[in-house]
Design a protein around this motif. Structure first.
Motif, short mmCIF file in Angstrom:
data_model
loop_
_atom_site.label_atom_id
_atom_site.label_comp_id
_atom_site.label_asym_id
_atom_site.label_seq_id
_atom_site.Cartn_x
_atom_site.Cartn_y
_atom_site.Cartn_z
N ALA A 1 0.83 -1.20 0.00
CA ALA A 1 0.00 0.00 0.00
C ALA A 1 0.87 1.26 0.00
O ALA A 1 0.59 2.23 -0.72
N GLN A 2 1.94 1.24 0.79
CA GLN A 2 2.85 2.39 0.82
C GLN A 2 3.57 2.55 -0.53
O GLN A 2 3.77 3.68 -0.99
N LEU A 3 3.92 1.45 -1.15
CA LEU A 3 4.60 1.51 -2.45
C LEU A 3 3.66 2.07 -3.53
O LEU A 3 4.08 2.88 -4.36
N ARG A 4 2.39 1.64 -3.52
CA ARG A 4 1.43 2.19 -4.48
C ARG A 4 1.28 3.69 -4.32
O ARG A 4 1.25 4.44 -5.30
N LEU A 5 1.19 4.14 -3.08
CA LEU A 5 1.06 5.58 -2.82
C LEU A 5 2.30 6.33 -3.31
O LEU A 5 2.18 7.36 -3.97
N ALA A 6 3.47 5.82 -2.99
CA ALA A 6 4.71 6.48 -3.41
C ALA A 6 4.83 6.51 -4.94
O ALA A 6 5.23 7.53 -5.51
N ALA A 7 4.46 5.42 -5.59
CA ALA A 7 4.54 5.38 -7.06
C ALA A 7 3.56 6.36 -7.69
O ALA A 7 3.88 7.03 -8.68
N MET A 8 2.38 6.49 -7.08
CA MET A 8 1.39 7.43 -7.61
C MET A 8 1.89 8.87 -7.47
O MET A 8 1.80 9.66 -8.42
N VAL A 9 2.43 9.22 -6.33
CA VAL A 9 2.93 10.58 -6.11
C VAL A 9 4.14 10.85 -7.02
O VAL A 9 4.26 11.93 -7.61
N LEU A 10 5.01 9.87 -7.16
CA LEU A 10 6.17 10.02 -8.04
C LEU A 10 5.74 10.19 -9.49
O LEU A 10 6.29 11.03 -10.21
N ALA A 11 4.76 9.42 -9.93
CA ALA A 11 4.26 9.55 -11.31
C ALA A 11 3.64 10.92 -11.53
O ALA A 11 3.86 11.54 -12.58
N PHE A 12 2.88 11.41 -10.56
CA PHE A 12 2.29 12.74 -10.67
C PHE A 12 3.38 13.80 -10.79
O PHE A 12 3.29 14.70 -11.63
N GLY A 13 4.41 13.68 -9.98
CA GLY A 13 5.51 14.64 -10.04
C GLY A 13 6.27 14.56 -11.35
O GLY A 13 6.65 15.58 -11.93
N ALA A 14 6.50 13.34 -11.84
CA ALA A 14 7.23 13.17 -13.10
C ALA A 14 6.44 13.73 -14.27
O ALA A 14 7.00 14.41 -15.15
N VAL A 15 5.14 13.48 -14.27
CA VAL A 15 4.32 14.00 -15.37
C VAL A 15 4.22 15.52 -15.26
O VAL A 15 4.34 16.24 -16.26
#
Length: 131
Positions: free
Chosen positions: A52-66
């Motif tokens: 769950a923590q990894l999914r959240l981190a990946a989502m925030v990272l993807a938002f920042g990258a985009v």
């Protein structure tokens, strides 16, 4: 009812207390102990928390990258944005100086709140499973 005068029938017995020599239920292991000892059950719970923590981190990272990665792409594909000035400040500088930091703060706040929510839900599950 059984009659004590008839042979072969058991006599009535009066029960006055519970059986003290009866086998008791096995040792109930608290879930925190399962996690501390890294048993299979503990690993399942911890891996769920980590996923769950990894999914959240990946989502925030993807938002920042985009979001941040899209700005150079915007400036490349739309040449007018490179030379546009607002007041005496070029638009790219204005976006990077004024817009990016507040958005980064909002995203960071979102990440912290969601992370705390995930951990609180995990703690609630652990507390429900404790005897």
């Amino acid at each position: 009812m059984s009659d004590p005068t008839q042979p072969g029938l058991p006599q009535r017995v009066r029960v006055t207390s519970t059986r003290r020599d009866a086998t008791t239920r096995g040792d109930v292991r608290p879930l925190t102990r399962e996690i501390d000892e890294q048993s299979n059950l503990g690993e399942v719970f911890v891996s769920g928390l980590m996923a769950a923590q990894l999914r959240l981190a990946a989502m925030v990272l993807a938002f920042g990258a985009v979001g941040l990665g899209g700005l150079p792409l915007l400036f490349l594909l739309v040449p007018a944005t490179r030379s546009l000035d607002i007041g005496r400040i070029p638009l790219p500088w204005l976006i990077l100086a004024v817009v990016v930091y507040p958005v980064a703060l909002v995203v960071a706040r979102y990440y912290v709140r969601q992370s705390e929510r995930i951990e609180a839900e995990f703690s609630a599950v652990i507390a429900r499973r404790e005897p």
